[in-house]
Design an enzyme around this catalytic site. Structure first.
Site, mmCIF file in Angstrom:
data_model
loop_
_atom_site.group_PDB
_atom_site.id
_atom_site.type_symbol
_atom_site.label_atom_id
_atom_site.label_comp_id
_atom_site.label_asym_id
_atom_site.label_seq_id
_atom_site.Cartn_x
_atom_site.Cartn_y
_atom_site.Cartn_z
ATOM 1 N N GLY A 185 -82.212 -47.443 92.275
ATOM 2 C CA GLY A 185 -83.465 -47.095 91.284
ATOM 3 C C GLY A 185 -83.220 -45.674 91.370
ATOM 4 O O GLY A 185 -82.474 -44.696 91.247
ATOM 5 N N LEU B 209 -83.906 -44.478 88.248
ATOM 6 C CA LEU B 209 -83.007 -44.694 87.276
ATOM 7 C C LEU B 209 -82.957 -43.648 85.949
ATOM 8 O O LEU B 209 -83.775 -43.062 85.972
ATOM 9 C CB LEU B 209 -83.047 -45.983 86.551
ATOM 10 C CG LEU B 209 -83.251 -47.355 87.337
ATOM 11 C CD1 LEU B 209 -83.350 -48.720 86.544
ATOM 12 C CD2 LEU B 209 -81.841 -47.450 87.863
ATOM 13 N N HIS B 210 -81.804 -43.217 85.822
ATOM 14 C CA HIS B 210 -81.432 -42.075 84.707
ATOM 15 C C HIS B 210 -80.475 -42.424 83.856
ATOM 16 O O HIS B 210 -80.101 -43.783 83.799
ATOM 17 C CB HIS B 210 -81.028 -40.762 85.580
ATOM 18 C CG HIS B 210 -79.919 -41.069 86.534
ATOM 19 N ND1 HIS B 210 -78.710 -41.427 86.182
ATOM 20 C CD2 HIS B 210 -79.904 -40.909 87.719
ATOM 21 C CE1 HIS B 210 -77.796 -41.627 87.309
ATOM 22 N NE2 HIS B 210 -78.809 -41.249 88.255
ATOM 23 N N HIS C 108 -77.174 -44.377 85.228
ATOM 24 C CA HIS C 108 -77.459 -46.032 85.412
ATOM 25 C C HIS C 108 -77.622 -46.596 84.080
ATOM 26 O O HIS C 108 -77.044 -47.687 83.779
ATOM 27 C CB HIS C 108 -78.815 -46.194 86.185
ATOM 28 C CG HIS C 108 -78.870 -45.438 87.553
ATOM 29 N ND1 HIS C 108 -79.812 -44.439 87.803
ATOM 30 C CD2 HIS C 108 -78.216 -45.673 88.742
ATOM 31 C CE1 HIS C 108 -79.589 -44.235 88.887
ATOM 32 N NE2 HIS C 108 -78.787 -44.897 89.678
ATOM 33 N N GLN D 211 -76.918 -47.478 104.603
ATOM 34 C CA GLN D 211 -75.864 -46.302 104.024
ATOM 35 C C GLN D 211 -76.168 -44.824 104.072
ATOM 36 O O GLN D 211 -75.470 -44.180 103.742
ATOM 37 C CB GLN D 211 -75.599 -46.565 102.619
ATOM 38 C CG GLN D 211 -76.573 -46.363 101.369
ATOM 39 C CD GLN D 211 -76.175 -46.969 100.170
ATOM 40 O OE1 GLN D 211 -76.294 -48.190 99.942
ATOM 41 N NE2 GLN D 211 -75.908 -46.141 99.248
ATOM 42 N N GLY E 230 -70.287 -46.542 88.664
ATOM 43 C CA GLY E 230 -70.220 -45.406 87.975
ATOM 44 C C GLY E 230 -68.677 -44.417 88.677
ATOM 45 O O GLY E 230 -68.879 -44.469 89.919
ATOM 46 N N GLN E 231 -67.993 -44.128 87.819
ATOM 47 C CA GLN E 231 -67.074 -43.097 88.287
ATOM 48 C C GLN E 231 -67.611 -41.799 88.789
ATOM 49 O O GLN E 231 -66.964 -41.252 89.785
ATOM 50 C CB GLN E 231 -66.343 -42.564 87.352
ATOM 51 C CG GLN E 231 -65.094 -41.509 87.263
ATOM 52 C CD GLN E 231 -63.761 -42.108 88.185
ATOM 53 O OE1 GLN E 231 -63.818 -43.164 88.145
ATOM 54 N NE2 GLN E 231 -63.399 -41.334 89.178
ATOM 55 N N LYS E 232 -68.684 -41.423 88.696
ATOM 56 C CA LYS E 232 -69.491 -40.641 89.554
ATOM 57 C C LYS E 232 -69.161 -40.468 90.984
ATOM 58 O O LYS E 232 -68.891 -39.519 91.561
ATOM 59 C CB LYS E 232 -70.916 -40.503 89.226
ATOM 60 C CG LYS E 232 -71.745 -39.979 90.031
ATOM 61 C CD LYS E 232 -71.998 -38.270 89.697
ATOM 62 C CE LYS E 232 -73.144 -37.744 90.853
ATOM 63 N NZ LYS E 232 -73.498 -38.170 92.179
ATOM 64 N N GLN F 260 -66.580 -44.220 96.308
ATOM 65 C CA GLN F 260 -67.333 -45.666 96.328
ATOM 66 C C GLN F 260 -66.652 -46.757 95.416
ATOM 67 O O GLN F 260 -66.571 -48.036 95.977
ATOM 68 C CB GLN F 260 -68.686 -45.414 95.855
ATOM 69 C CG GLN F 260 -69.346 -46.805 95.645
ATOM 70 C CD GLN F 260 -70.905 -46.557 95.465
ATOM 71 O OE1 GLN F 260 -71.613 -46.086 96.399
ATOM 72 N NE2 GLN F 260 -71.463 -46.670 94.294
HETATM 73 P P1 AMP Z 1 -76.869 -44.858 92.939
HETATM 74 O O1 AMP Z 1 -78.360 -45.708 92.430
HETATM 75 O O2 AMP Z 1 -76.928 -43.663 93.033
HETATM 76 O O3 AMP Z 1 -76.674 -46.012 93.944
HETATM 77 O O4 AMP Z 1 -76.045 -45.627 91.828
HETATM 78 C C1 AMP Z 1 -75.875 -46.586 91.428
HETATM 79 C C2 AMP Z 1 -74.671 -46.721 90.265
HETATM 80 O O5 AMP Z 1 -74.980 -46.058 89.094
HETATM 81 C C3 AMP Z 1 -73.114 -46.401 91.092
HETATM 82 O O6 AMP Z 1 -72.398 -47.259 90.740
HETATM 83 C C4 AMP Z 1 -73.227 -44.949 90.557
HETATM 84 O O7 AMP Z 1 -72.015 -44.612 90.594
HETATM 85 C C5 AMP Z 1 -73.843 -45.177 89.102
HETATM 86 N N1 AMP Z 1 -73.954 -43.675 88.865
HETATM 87 C C6 AMP Z 1 -74.807 -42.756 89.174
HETATM 88 N N2 AMP Z 1 -74.885 -41.396 88.415
HETATM 89 C C7 AMP Z 1 -73.981 -41.675 87.435
HETATM 90 C C8 AMP Z 1 -73.502 -41.049 86.336
HETATM 91 N N3 AMP Z 1 -74.086 -39.674 86.354
HETATM 92 N N4 AMP Z 1 -72.670 -41.620 85.640
HETATM 93 C C9 AMP Z 1 -72.346 -42.833 85.755
HETATM 94 N N5 AMP Z 1 -72.564 -43.630 86.488
HETATM 95 C C10 AMP Z 1 -73.652 -43.130 87.511
#
Ligand code: AMP
Length: 283
Positions: free
Chosen positions: A31, A33-34, A37, A61, A147-149, A153
């Site tokens: 969540g 979300l940006h 996401h 985690q 995400g590659q970010k 993971q």
């Molecule tokens: P999170 O909510 O941080 O667990 O992220 C959920 C998914 O969004 C994960 O697969 C992240 O790698 C991906 N994600 C987070 N930030 C970015 C970003 N800036 N660019 C691309 N994917 C992202």
């Protein structure tokens, strides 16, 4: 758009979609979300006929002293974003729905979870792989988007799916950045305006690395030292690691070769930020 709080509801909605011959896409998130996401959601909507987004701040985690409690949870805004981007089903469970009082089973990917972020976050990846394995079993999607970010993971999840023959395809989508290069993260909102400016040096250090490699520099030590100089311009920085590793087993590369992952983790004030680039020298 449907919003499910229980596993039973998710299974029922997905069963209906599947009986209609729909291809199921899945985007797991915590969540807040940006646009990072959203890029995954857009990709899932493009590829699939029925898109499920999970919004779950997964307690397992987070290590002791990490930001589980203060992690942002703007659920109404998140649901609006999902609705506006063509999501079919949001799964927003409580921790109680996801975990029995005494959870005895977990999934752990060995070796790949030890270096990089594994050093300072020893329980993190076990929490991630366990919750993803559970979510994959609940949603039963054809494709899941990451995400590659979060490079480590992504590599760990791909390995878990391959090693355990999980019937889901994993798609890794590019890192979305601010115009100034800062990788978008839910944790950026912890940063002050000055810290946000300072944090742009993280991507600048990765760009410097890219430039050096393009200019023919192969020695990792030399590259890391230049990156360090850039990052040390941030007053309140604590560099956790600057690593150049192979993109499959995450082993240190003394010389740049094959597919290399250049990954950085730093703390600015009390906020931990990560970023990375992939460079493929095998092509
Ligand atoms: P999170 O909510 O941080 O667990 O992220 C959920 C998914 O969004 C994960 O697969 C992240 O790698 C991906 N994600 C987070 N930030 C970015 C970003 N800036 N660019 C691309 N994917 C992202």
């Amino acid at each position: 758009m449907q919003v499910a709080k229980t596993i039973k509801e998710v299974r029922s909605h997905v069963k209906t979609a599947r009986s209609e011959g729909k291809k199921i896409g899945f985007v797991p998130t915590m969540g807040a979300l940006h646009i990072g996401h959203i890029s995954l959601i857009e990709r899932a909507v493009k590829d699939c006929d029925f898109v499920v987004v999970s919004i779950f701040v997964n307690p397992t985690q987070f290590g002791p002293g990490e930001d589980f409690k203060k992690y942002p949870r703007p659920i109404e805004t998140d649901l609006k974003i999902c609705r506006e981007h063509g999501v079919d089903l949001v799964f927003n469970p409580t921790p109680k729905e996801m975990y029995a009082a005494e959870n005895l089973t977990c999934v752990n990917v060995e070796k790949l979870t030890e270096p990089l972020c594994g050093r300072s976050r020893p329980v993190h990846f076990r929490g991630v792989t366990t919750v993803c394995a559970k979510l994959f079993n609940i949603v039963a999607a054809d494709i899941a988007y990451f995400g590659q970010k979060d490079a480590q993971q992504a590599i760990v999840i791909k390995r878990m799916v391959a090693d355990l023959n999980m019937p889901v395809e994993i798609e890794i989508c590019p890192t979305v950045r601010e115009a100034n290069g800062l990788a978008i993260s839910s944790r950026n909102q912890y940063l002050s305006e000055q810290q946000k400016k300072d944090a742009t040096l993280i991507y600048k250090s990765l760009q410097k690395c890219q430039e050096m490699i393009s200019a023919g520099v192969k020695d990792s030590k030399k590259i890391i030292s230049e990156m360090q100089k850039i990052l040390q311009r941030i007053p309140s920085i604590k560099i956790e690691y600057i690593s150049i590793v192979d993109a499959e087993m995450l082993q240190k590369l003394d010389q740049i070769a094959g597919e290399a992952l250049i990954a950085v983790a730093v703390k600015i004030g009390s906020t931990r930020l990560i970023d990375n680039i992939l460079i493929d020298k095998s092509k």
